[in-house]
Motif scaffolding. Structure first.
Motif, PDB file in Angstrom:
ATOM      1  N   VAL A  65       0.981  -0.983   0.051  1.00 17.15           N
ATOM      2  CA  VAL A  65       0.239   0.580   0.093  1.00 17.15           C
ATOM      3  C   VAL A  65       1.233   1.416  -0.164  1.00 17.15           C
ATOM      4  CG1 VAL A  65      -1.565   1.426   1.611  1.00 17.15           C
ATOM      5  CG2 VAL A  65      -1.967  -1.178   1.120  1.00 17.15           C
ATOM      6  N   ALA A  66       1.941   1.527   0.868  1.00 16.85           N
ATOM      7  CA  ALA A  66       2.703   2.060   1.181  1.00 16.85           C
ATOM      8  C   ALA A  66       3.934   2.726  -0.830  1.00 16.85           C
ATOM      9  CB  ALA A  66       4.149   2.144   2.175  1.00 16.85           C
ATOM     10  N   ALA A  67       3.722   1.582  -1.459  1.00 18.75           N
ATOM     11  CA  ALA A  67       4.754   1.379  -2.462  1.00 18.75           C
ATOM     12  C   ALA A  67       3.708   1.956  -3.640  1.00 18.75           C
ATOM     13  CB  ALA A  67       5.032   0.202  -2.572  1.00 18.75           C
ATOM     14  N   VAL A  68       2.412   1.606  -3.481  1.00 18.95           N
ATOM     15  CA  VAL A  68       1.297   2.353  -4.392  1.00 18.95           C
ATOM     16  C   VAL A  68       1.229   3.432  -4.113  1.00 18.95           C
ATOM     17  CG1 VAL A  68      -1.265   1.779  -5.116  1.00 18.95           C
ATOM     18  CG2 VAL A  68       0.301  -0.016  -5.288  1.00 18.95           C
ATOM     19  N   ASP A  69       0.922   3.738  -3.213  1.00 19.78           N
ATOM     20  CA  ASP A  69       0.655   5.226  -2.444  1.00 19.78           C
ATOM     21  C   ASP A  69       2.001   7.200  -3.241  1.00 19.78           C
ATOM     22  OD1 ASP A  69      -1.735   5.158  -1.372  1.00 19.78           O
ATOM     23  OD2 ASP A  69      -0.446   5.371   0.451  1.00 19.78           O
ATOM     24  N   THR A  70       3.341   5.442  -2.822  1.00 24.98           N
ATOM     25  CA  THR A  70       4.619   6.664  -3.518  1.00 24.98           C
ATOM     26  C   THR A  70       4.078   6.830  -5.479  1.00 24.98           C
ATOM     27  OG1 THR A  70       5.929   5.708  -1.604  1.00 24.98           O
ATOM     28  CG2 THR A  70       6.958   6.529  -3.386  1.00 24.98           C
ATOM     29  N   LEU A  71       4.258   6.013  -5.327  1.00 30.39           N
ATOM     30  CA  LEU A  71       4.306   5.806  -7.265  1.00 30.39           C
ATOM     31  C   LEU A  71       2.521   7.236  -7.600  1.00 30.39           C
ATOM     32  CD1 LEU A  71       4.826   4.276  -9.301  1.00 30.39           C
ATOM     33  CD2 LEU A  71       3.068   2.673  -9.662  1.00 30.39           C
ATOM     34  N   ARG A  72       2.153   6.445  -7.426  1.00 35.03           N
ATOM     35  CA  ARG A  72       0.292   7.757  -7.186  1.00 35.03           C
ATOM     36  C   ARG A  72       1.038   9.388  -6.947  1.00 35.03           C
ATOM     37  NH1 ARG A  72      -2.898   7.413  -2.758  1.00 35.03           N
ATOM     38  NH2 ARG A  72      -1.527   9.069  -2.332  1.00 35.03           N
ATOM     39  N   ASP A  73       1.926   9.448  -6.102  1.00 35.62           N
ATOM     40  CA  ASP A  73       2.606  10.431  -6.098  1.00 35.62           C
ATOM     41  C   ASP A  73       3.445  10.815  -6.775  1.00 35.62           C
ATOM     42  OD1 ASP A  73       0.714  10.926  -3.695  1.00 35.62           O
ATOM     43  OD2 ASP A  73       2.259  10.613  -1.901  1.00 35.62           O
ATOM     44  N   ASP A  74       4.236   9.955  -7.250  1.00 33.41           N
ATOM     45  CA  ASP A  74       5.507  10.206  -7.993  1.00 33.41           C
ATOM     46  C   ASP A  74       4.350  10.519  -9.048  1.00 33.41           C
ATOM     47  OD1 ASP A  74       7.111  10.178  -5.966  1.00 33.41           O
ATOM     48  OD2 ASP A  74       8.182   8.309  -6.879  1.00 33.41           O
ATOM     49  N   ALA A  75       3.634   9.977  -9.399  1.00 32.52           N
ATOM     50  CA  ALA A  75       2.939  10.608 -10.921  1.00 32.52           C
ATOM     51  C   ALA A  75       1.808  11.256 -11.280  1.00 32.52           C
ATOM     52  CB  ALA A  75       2.182   9.165 -11.355  1.00 32.52           C
ATOM     53  N   GLU A  76       2.060  11.863  -9.823  1.00 28.82           N
ATOM     54  CA  GLU A  76       1.150  13.627 -10.472  1.00 28.82           C
ATOM     55  C   GLU A  76       2.415  14.519 -10.228  1.00 28.82           C
ATOM     56  OE1 GLU A  76      -1.027  13.772  -6.659  1.00 28.82           O
ATOM     57  OE2 GLU A  76      -2.698  11.969  -6.787  1.00 28.82           O
TER      58      GLU A  76
END
Length: 195
Positions: free
Chosen positions: A164-175
């Protein structure tokens, strides 16, 4: 009367407040399934369940494995352990009442043996079941650990948290990347216009 229906009403009789809640749903047809046992009927004005030939308007199915796991984990099964079908509101209200029902054998014993005798028998039975219950709980814990660690059918809590933390980081990086690209395109668009 069907034996399962009689048993359901017997347990329901130990909870007058829950019967009052069911009485609000008088005339509605419901079903409760805890495989391999199922009970269905129409709710009476007094809050009992009476035999009915019609199809239930709402059905509450208890997921046996989920409910058993909840019991072993020391929590009361909740709506996640149920499958509701038919009229959603009716199923939810009936499921709420049915989920609170627990047979109180000491109540039945007290009618035969009196209060003191019933509590003695209950204490004796708990002592007898105590060792077996402890062994069963340990076996269930081992089985759950096996499913989680050896045969990864269940996810480890730590692994899920990392995912879940990795998905959150990926989402933030993509934004952030999208915003940066938008700024670069805006700057490029301003620089290429003729003056």
């Amino acid at each position: 009367m069907q034996p399962v229906l009689a048993l359901f009403n017997h347990v329901l009789g130990q909870y007058p407040a829950l019967r009052a809640e069911l009485a609000e749903l008088a005339g509605r047809r419901v079903a409760l399934a805890l495989p391999p046992i199922a009970v269905s009927g129409v709710i009476t004005a007094e809050g009992w369940l009476a035999a009915s030939a019609g199809e239930p308007e709402a059905t509450v199915r208890v997921k046996p494995v989920a409910a058993l796991t909840a019991q072993w984990a020391g929590r009361t099964p909740d709506f996640a352990d149920l499958e509701l079908s038919g009229d959603a509101e009716l199923a939810q209200r009936f499921g709420h009442v049915a989920g609170q029902l627990r047979w109180l054998p000491v109540e039945d014993l007290s009618r035969v043996l009196g209060d003191a005798g019933a509590h003695r028998v209950e204490g004796w039975a708990r002592g007898l079941a105590g060792f077996k219950g402890e062994v069963a709980a340990r076996l269930m814990d081992s089985w759950i650990e096996h499913l989680r660690d050896e045969v990864p059918l269940l996810a480890n809590k730590r692994d899920v948290e990392h995912f879940v933390a990795a998905v959150d980081t990926l989402r933030d990086d993509a934004e952030r990347l999208e915003k940066r690209l938008a700024r670069l395109e805006a700057a490029r668009g301003q620089g290429s216009e003729p003056e």
